[in-house]
Structures are given as C-alpha cells and as structure tokens.
Design an enzyme around this catalytic site. Structure first.
Site, PDB file in Angstrom:
ATOM      1  N   TYR A   1      -7.926  57.198  35.613  1.00 50.75           N
ATOM      2  CA  TYR A   1      -7.890  56.890  34.379  1.00 50.75           C
ATOM      3  C   TYR A   1      -6.068  55.811  33.047  1.00 50.75           C
ATOM      4  O   TYR A   1      -6.732  55.315  32.964  1.00 50.75           O
ATOM      5  CB  TYR A   1      -7.340  58.239  33.099  1.00 50.75           C
ATOM      6  CG  TYR A   1      -7.074  57.932  31.494  1.00 50.75           C
ATOM      7  CD1 TYR A   1      -8.110  57.291  30.650  1.00 50.75           C
ATOM      8  CD2 TYR A   1      -5.733  58.173  31.094  1.00 50.75           C
ATOM      9  CE1 TYR A   1      -7.748  57.336  29.092  1.00 50.75           C
ATOM     10  CE2 TYR A   1      -5.480  58.117  29.301  1.00 50.75           C
ATOM     11  CZ  TYR A   1      -6.550  57.583  28.539  1.00 50.75           C
ATOM     12  OH  TYR A   1      -6.045  57.067  28.423  1.00 50.75           O
TER      13      TYR A   1
ATOM     14  N   TYR B   1      -6.420  52.875  14.675  1.00 46.50           N
ATOM     15  CA  TYR B   1      -7.278  52.235  14.703  1.00 46.50           C
ATOM     16  C   TYR B   1      -7.896  52.318  13.650  1.00 46.50           C
ATOM     17  O   TYR B   1      -7.784  53.496  12.695  1.00 46.50           O
ATOM     18  CB  TYR B   1      -8.234  53.001  15.709  1.00 46.50           C
ATOM     19  CG  TYR B   1      -7.607  53.201  17.461  1.00 46.50           C
ATOM     20  CD1 TYR B   1      -7.889  51.877  18.188  1.00 46.50           C
ATOM     21  CD2 TYR B   1      -7.637  54.247  17.658  1.00 46.50           C
ATOM     22  CE1 TYR B   1      -7.617  51.761  18.985  1.00 46.50           C
ATOM     23  CE2 TYR B   1      -6.987  53.780  19.394  1.00 46.50           C
ATOM     24  CZ  TYR B   1      -6.805  52.688  20.211  1.00 46.50           C
ATOM     25  OH  TYR B   1      -6.538  52.949  21.319  1.00 46.50           O
TER      26      TYR B   1
ATOM     27  N   THR C   1      -4.427  48.301  16.155  1.00 38.79           N
ATOM     28  CA  THR C   1      -4.950  47.935  17.342  1.00 38.79           C
ATOM     29  C   THR C   1      -6.426  47.154  17.158  1.00 38.79           C
ATOM     30  O   THR C   1      -7.559  47.853  16.314  1.00 38.79           O
ATOM     31  CB  THR C   1      -5.812  48.879  18.812  1.00 38.79           C
ATOM     32  OG1 THR C   1      -3.779  49.219  18.630  1.00 38.79           O
ATOM     33  CG2 THR C   1      -6.119  48.447  19.267  1.00 38.79           C
TER      34      THR C   1
ATOM     35  N   HIS D   1      -5.602  45.410  25.313  1.00 42.60           N
ATOM     36  CA  HIS D   1      -5.929  46.649  26.007  1.00 42.60           C
ATOM     37  C   HIS D   1      -5.440  47.150  27.641  1.00 42.60           C
ATOM     38  O   HIS D   1      -6.799  47.363  28.123  1.00 42.60           O
ATOM     39  CB  HIS D   1      -7.034  47.035  25.480  1.00 42.60           C
ATOM     40  CG  HIS D   1      -6.882  48.706  24.937  1.00 42.60           C
ATOM     41  ND1 HIS D   1      -6.865  48.040  23.834  1.00 42.60           N
ATOM     42  CD2 HIS D   1      -6.945  49.644  25.311  1.00 42.60           C
ATOM     43  CE1 HIS D   1      -6.803  49.576  22.889  1.00 42.60           C
ATOM     44  NE2 HIS D   1      -6.738  50.460  24.523  1.00 42.60           N
TER      45      HIS D   1
END
Length: 391
Positions: free
Chosen positions: A36, A141, A167, A286
């Site tokens: 991750y 977001y 974002t 990202h």
C-alpha cells in the site's frame, strides 16, 4: 497539546538518508501494508519516473561565495514555514504506525512546517486539532455526496484548519496491482498466510491490536470507531467521475480560506482553477498511484509555474527523496514541496520521531546543497541555478 505518545526514537542509530528510512520501514510493516505504501498504478512507469526525472537536472556549484546562514523560510497559504517542505496528505497512515496522522502533524510542526491532513485519516479532524499546537491544512475529495463534503469542510473550519487542499485526480481508483495482489484491495482481504505475515512483525501486530488505527475516522459516525472495511466502503462509494468545474466553484463558495487544487498537471487546467478563485495548485500525479504513463511531476512543473506562478502559489509533490530534489523543484518554480512516502517511511520506521528525523535530513541536505551552490535563500532558487543533464 494532548495525546497518548511522546517523541522517543529508540533502537539502533537512525538511518542517515531517506533511502535508509525506506529500508527500515519495509522491515517494520507486513507485506500488504508495504505494498500500500510503495505501489503505483499498472506498470508503475510514472511511479518510477517521478524519481528518475530529477536526474534530468544538475545543480550548479559555485565557489568562494561566503554563503552562510542559509534561509529556508517561505510562506504557503498565509503560513510562515521554516522549511519549504510540508507533509502531503496520506490516507490510512495509521496502518504504517499507530501514531498515524497525529504523529505526522506533530513531527511537521516540530520541524517548522505543516501537514495536510487527509480526508482518509486514521485520526479524526478533531483529534488532530486537539493533539497539536499549530494550525494545519486539510485535504478534501469532491465526493458525490455534497452533504458529506460540506460536513468535512465545516468540521475542518471549526477545528481551526486554515487551508483546504482539494484533490481532483481521483474520479476512480487507479489500478494498483501490488495492493490487489497482497490483499489491500477494496475491501481488504485477509488469508491465513497474510495473517501469519502480519504476526511475523510482532511490534506492528501488537500496536494494531491495541490501538486499532486503521479506520478512516472521518467517515464513521461521530463518537464511534467503526471498522476499517465500513469506512473504506464509505470512501469508495462516494468517489465519482461525475465531477466538474461547477463542483470546484461550489467548494470555493463554501470555503473562505486559502484553497489549493491538488492533482494538476496541465497548464490549461492550472489556469482555469486559478480563474475560479483557487489560491494555489499542487502539481501532482498522486505519487504515480492513479493514471499510469502520465508525465512525472517535476517535468510538468515548469509549464504550470510559468502559466500561473505570478497569480497563485505553486507546490509540487511526487518523487522527492532528498534535499537536492527539493532544490531542483524550487528552482523550477515551486514555492514549496509536499512529501508523502518519505514521511511515511519515517512514520513506519520510528513513529512521530521518525518523521521528524526524515524532515531533519531533508533540511540538512538542502542547507548543505545551497551552501555549496552559493545560494543564500531557498526562495532565491531559479532555473539559472540548474543545468540540464544530457539525455
């Protein structure tokens, strides 16, 4: 300041560079958590080129310059920073170490800078505000549920967060193959083998069982811990490709503080977000975790800075692993850099104090580099301090 931990770096001599902290982190967490932290989308081309693109530039060394007392101060979102490096928003930070987002924030302010708290944080907005001395920034977001989006903005404002980072590069999740192969998909899946792998990291496993900092605390009912799966499900269900410029206009109308748009690579997009009232942009892909094969951020940076740098603050993230990288980014037009993975390496390898060590390393490297370049202040860096490397 309140909270349940203090800075205390124990064990062997701390690593001397970010790569050393990366290796240390990889030994501290289970494979699925490491996947991750480290993985990118699809072939991971962009993930790799985010790093390698910094090799496109040489730093220009000058001699006999009497350069002493290098000044690293800058101002971002109305906040004076003693270091032109801030901590990027990191989702699920508590999986790396139970200090999580609170540890990232405390280390940032201890280092004279700030953290951007992720919407997907494992400490709630309110917990981070109560547990820190400075005012940090919040990442948002533009989710499909406007009530949820508005609630998060209101909570951030009421808790004293001074700037909003929106974002915009996650209309859908990138195809992160390493995550999927190790069970960190949506939802995460555990097998006996993965449980055994976690058990082989006893320090991590003990902290996981004791502190349970793997739930996205902003996405569960107030006053409850919920479960990691429940909170990740809320997040995934609210991501939508059906977002547009009107959504950014709506966010701008509801947030009266500094607003940055994160995930911008094209100068036309940068110009439009500034036209809509954004105070700054973050040149970001990202961390190579979304659309693979897009250009690395340090190559996208100059065109964005040239287009909007006179009207807005330009930040950059992605691939930064050293003070030399920071110097390149600042010379190409960034006011400051955001670091995500390096901060998480420190977190996984040593909790909050590990993060502070990583930031200290970046500070010392940057000061040393600027001294040898004859540059008295990081804010003075410009393209003429670099030489393109032959390709």
């Amino acid at each position: 300041m309140t909270g349940g931990f203090r800075f205390r770096l124990t064990g062997r001599t701390p690593p001397l560079d970010v790569e050393g902290w990366r290796r240390r982190a990889g030994r501290r967490v289970p494979p699925m958590v490491w996947a991750y932290i480290e993985n990118g989308a699809d072939t991971e081309r962009t993930l790799g080129e985010n790093r390698s693109a910094y090799r496109d530039w040489y730093l220009n060394q000058r001699v006999l310059t009497r350069t002493t007392d290098v000044d690293l101060t800058t101002t971002v979102a109305g906040t004076r920073l003693d270091l032109p490096v801030a901590v990027a928003p990191v989702g699920l930070a508590g999986a790396a170490h139970w200090h999580g987002d609170l540890g990232l924030a405390r280390a940032a302010e201890r280092s004279g800078t700030r953290m951007v708290l992720s919407s997907a944080s494992t400490y709630s907005i309110e917990e981070v505000a109560r547990g820190t001395d400075e005012r940090h920034w919040f990442q948002l977001y533009p989710w499909g549920d406007r009530a949820l989006t508005a609630s998060l903005m209101d909570r951030a404002r009421d808790s004293g967060f001074t700037a909003l980072f929106v974002t915009v590069d996650v209309p859908v999740y990138g195809n992160r193959l390493r995550e999927r192969r190790t069970g960190m998909g949506l939802p995460p899946t555990l097998t006996p083998r993965r449980v055994l792998q976690a058990a082989l990291r006893p320090r991590w496993a003990y902290a996981y069982l004791r502190h349970r900092r793997t739930t996205l605390r902003n996405l569960v009912p107030d006053g409850t811990r919920g479960t990691a799966v429940e909170s990740v499900t809320v997040q995934s269900e609210n991501l939508t490709a059906d977002i547009g410029w009107n959504d950014l206009e709506w966010i701008r109308s509801r947030w009266d503080g500094p607003l940055f748009v994160k995930g911008v690579l094209h100068p036309d997009d940068a110009e439009r977000v500034v036209d809509l009232g954004a105070d700054g942009v973050v040149v970001s892909n990202h961390g190579g975790r979304q659309l693979d094969a897009v250009q690395p951020t340090v190559r996208a940076l100059p065109a964005v800075a040239q287009r909007v740098g006179h009207r807005a603050e330009v930040l950059v993230d992605g691939g930064i692993r050293s003070g030399a990288d920071v110097a390149v980014a600042l010379a190409l037009g960034a006011r400051a850099c955001l670091v995500g993975r390096p901060a998480v390496y420190g977190l996984a390898g040593g909790g909050a104090d590990g993060v502070a060590e990583v930031l200290r390393i970046l500070r010392e490297e940057l000061v040393r580099n600027l001294t040898m370049m004859g540059v008295a202040a990081s804010a003075d860096l410009a393209p003429h301090h670099l030489t393109p490397a032959p390709r």
